[in-house]
Motif scaffolding. Structure first.
Motif, PDB file in Angstrom:
ATOM      1  N   GLY A 141      17.662  10.713  69.496  1.00 27.49           N
ATOM      2  CA  GLY A 141      18.834  10.061  70.064  1.00 27.49           C
ATOM      3  C   GLY A 141      18.966   8.613  69.638  1.00 27.49           C
ATOM      4  N   CYS A 142      20.147   8.057  69.869  1.00 23.34           N
ATOM      5  CA  CYS A 142      20.438   6.633  69.662  1.00 23.34           C
ATOM      6  C   CYS A 142      20.366   6.183  68.209  1.00 23.34           C
ATOM      7  CB  CYS A 142      19.483   5.760  70.493  1.00 23.34           C
ATOM      8  SG  CYS A 142      19.572   6.111  72.262  1.00 23.34           S
ATOM      9  N   ALA A 143      20.372   7.132  67.281  1.00 18.91           N
ATOM     10  CA  ALA A 143      20.324   6.743  65.867  1.00 18.91           C
ATOM     11  C   ALA A 143      20.870   7.861  64.990  1.00 18.91           C
ATOM     12  CB  ALA A 143      18.894   6.414  65.453  1.00 18.91           C
ATOM     13  N   SER A 144      21.674   7.476  64.005  1.00 13.50           N
ATOM     14  CA  SER A 144      22.159   8.422  62.996  1.00 13.50           C
ATOM     15  C   SER A 144      21.493   8.033  61.681  1.00 13.50           C
ATOM     16  CB  SER A 144      23.686   8.346  62.879  1.00 13.50           C
ATOM     17  OG  SER A 144      24.162   9.255  61.911  1.00 13.50           O
ATOM     18  N   LEU A 145      20.376   8.693  61.396  1.00 10.27           N
ATOM     19  CA  LEU A 145      19.527   8.298  60.279  1.00 10.27           C
ATOM     20  C   LEU A 145      19.774   9.186  59.068  1.00 10.27           C
ATOM     21  CD1 LEU A 145      16.247   7.826  62.347  1.00 10.27           C
ATOM     22  CD2 LEU A 145      17.754   6.016  61.480  1.00 10.27           C
TER      23      LEU A 145
ATOM     24  N   PRO B  56      28.318  11.607  72.955  1.00 11.90           N
ATOM     25  CA  PRO B  56      28.793  10.645  71.951  1.00 11.90           C
ATOM     26  C   PRO B  56      27.747  10.277  70.914  1.00 11.90           C
ATOM     27  CG  PRO B  56      28.373   9.547  74.046  1.00 11.90           C
ATOM     28  CD  PRO B  56      28.241  11.009  74.304  1.00 11.90           C
ATOM     29  N   GLY B  57      26.457  10.449  71.237  1.00 19.29           N
ATOM     30  CA  GLY B  57      25.415  10.135  70.273  1.00 19.29           C
ATOM     31  C   GLY B  57      25.219   8.634  70.128  1.00 19.29           C
ATOM     32  N   PRO B  58      24.759   8.180  68.962  1.00 20.67           N
ATOM     33  CA  PRO B  58      24.526   9.001  67.759  1.00 20.67           C
ATOM     34  C   PRO B  58      23.209   9.772  67.824  1.00 20.67           C
ATOM     35  CG  PRO B  58      23.973   6.726  67.308  1.00 20.67           C
ATOM     36  CD  PRO B  58      24.527   6.742  68.705  1.00 20.67           C
ATOM     37  N   PHE B  59      23.135  10.867  67.055  1.00 21.73           N
ATOM     38  CA  PHE B  59      21.947  11.697  66.997  1.00 21.73           C
ATOM     39  C   PHE B  59      21.513  11.906  65.552  1.00 21.73           C
ATOM     40  CE2 PHE B  59      24.368  13.222  70.733  1.00 21.73           C
ATOM     41  CZ  PHE B  59      23.422  13.057  71.728  1.00 21.73           C
ATOM     42  N   THR B  60      20.223  12.151  65.398  1.00 22.94           N
ATOM     43  CA  THR B  60      19.689  12.658  64.134  1.00 22.94           C
ATOM     44  C   THR B  60      19.031  13.986  64.461  1.00 22.94           C
ATOM     45  OG1 THR B  60      19.276  10.433  63.279  1.00 22.94           O
ATOM     46  CG2 THR B  60      18.103  12.253  62.218  1.00 22.94           C
ATOM     47  N   LEU B  61      19.409  15.015  63.725  1.00 25.97           N
ATOM     48  CA  LEU B  61      18.969  16.369  64.059  1.00 25.97           C
ATOM     49  C   LEU B  61      18.254  16.999  62.874  1.00 25.97           C
ATOM     50  CD1 LEU B  61      19.077  18.682  66.146  1.00 25.97           C
ATOM     51  CD2 LEU B  61      21.298  19.318  65.216  1.00 25.97           C
ATOM     52  N   PHE B  62      17.059  17.546  63.138  1.00 25.78           N
ATOM     53  CA  PHE B  62      16.305  18.280  62.127  1.00 25.78           C
ATOM     54  C   PHE B  62      16.354  19.755  62.484  1.00 25.78           C
ATOM     55  CE2 PHE B  62      14.304  14.059  62.593  1.00 25.78           C
ATOM     56  CZ  PHE B  62      14.524  13.564  61.314  1.00 25.78           C
ATOM     57  N   VAL B  63      17.011  20.545  61.651  1.00 25.83           N
ATOM     58  CA  VAL B  63      17.278  21.950  61.989  1.00 25.83           C
ATOM     59  C   VAL B  63      16.495  22.899  61.085  1.00 25.83           C
ATOM     60  CG1 VAL B  63      19.061  23.714  62.245  1.00 25.83           C
ATOM     61  CG2 VAL B  63      19.602  21.325  62.722  1.00 25.83           C
ATOM     62  N   PRO B  64      15.597  23.702  61.662  1.00 24.17           N
ATOM     63  CA  PRO B  64      14.927  24.729  60.861  1.00 24.17           C
ATOM     64  C   PRO B  64      15.958  25.747  60.369  1.00 24.17           C
ATOM     65  CG  PRO B  64      13.794  24.377  62.952  1.00 24.17           C
ATOM     66  CD  PRO B  64      15.110  23.683  63.048  1.00 24.17           C
ATOM     67  N   ARG B  65      15.836  26.163  59.121  1.00 25.04           N
ATOM     68  CA  ARG B  65      16.768  27.144  58.563  1.00 25.04           C
ATOM     69  C   ARG B  65      16.807  28.404  59.416  1.00 25.04           C
ATOM     70  NH1 ARG B  65      14.044  26.766  53.309  1.00 25.04           N
ATOM     71  NH2 ARG B  65      13.392  28.875  53.852  1.00 25.04           N
TER      72      ARG B  65
END
Length: 258
Positions: free
Chosen positions: A197-201, A159-168
């Motif tokens: 985790g725990c944040a949608s930034l 359920p999150g929320p999540f903030t995800l940093f994705v390398p191309r």
């Protein structure tokens, strides 16, 4: 003596749209020509559209083209030959232009609404699921998704929320360290270092903080200068704010290493 031809002069006083017919000497009758109606003295064009819509479908427009002549054209939102018109459902073709993850509903003859399906968010034209699902739909994030699947990492399905940093994708494909991390069994740790985790930034939120803690447990340093957000003084955010139902994705141009 000769019989007087009542039609000889000025069409016998009949309308120019009528035929003068001799009856008895000195008499005549006036008969309106085909397509006209009247007493012969006055003849008017017959407009077939005035009776039963000219034989056109009730969802067609009847247009007079000449005396007792007309054409039928289906109204907007209908198709056919004018005599028979069938309603065209906007939603019947390409889901009405709505997202494949949306429900299309016809509302008026020339309009429809698009509503994202349950567990999706968006305006109906673009609908997004959770960020784990969204990773697979974009080339730039598809390689990251591939490694999550291979390593059976399901954190982002929660359920999150999540903030995800994705390398191309091209970065993950070209960095030789990836093979070493996989061989050493530490690739899962590297991937989790890109998750918060725990944040949608959103991007604007990140500009106001200097550190965040990843799911791996180590901190990620954030700096903002010259209108750019940089992580760990190395990885720049090149695409931001891809919002899903359980978080947000930011694309970066380098791999973060814990």
């Amino acid at each position: 003596c000769s019989a007087i031809d009542a039609c000889e002069s000025s069409n016998g006083g009949c309308s120019s749209k009528a035929e003068c017919r001799r009856t008895t000497p000195g008499n005549r009758v006036c008969v309106c020509s085909a397509g006209y109606t009247g007493d012969g003295i006055v003849c008017m064009e017959i407009n077939p559209c005035l009776v039963n819509n000219g034989g056109c479908d009730r969802n067609a427009e009847c247009t007079q083209t000449g005396p007792n002549q007309a054409v039928c054209n289906c109204l907007r939102g209908y198709s056919g030959d004018g005599k028979t018109c069938t309603y065209i459902s906007l939603c019947s073709q390409n889901n009405g232009g709505c997202s494949e993850f949306a429900i299309c509903n016809d509302t008026e003859l020339t309009d429809r609404t698009c509503t994202c399906k349950p567990n999706y968010i968006g305006d109906g034209f673009q609908c997004r699921g959770n960020i784990f699902q969204e990773l697979s739909r974009n080339y730039n994030t598809s390689r990251f998704y591939f490694y999550l699947e291979v390593l059976s990492i399901r954190d982002l399905s929660g359920p999150g929320p999540f903030t995800l940093f994705v390398p191309r994708t091209d970065v993950l494909n070209s960095d030789p360290r990836v093979k070493d991390w996989i061989a050493k069994g530490v690739m899962a740790q590297v991937l989790r270092y890109h998750m918060v985790g725990c944040a949608s930034l959103l991007y604007k939120d990140l500009t106001a903080i200097t550190n965040i803690t990843s799911l791996h447990g180590d901190r990620i340093h954030i700096s903002y200068s010259q209108n750019s957000l940089v992580l760990n003084n190395k990885a720049e955010i090149v695409f931001s704010d891809a919002v899903g139902t359980n978080g947000v994705i930011h694309v970066i141009n380098q791999i973060l290493v814990p």
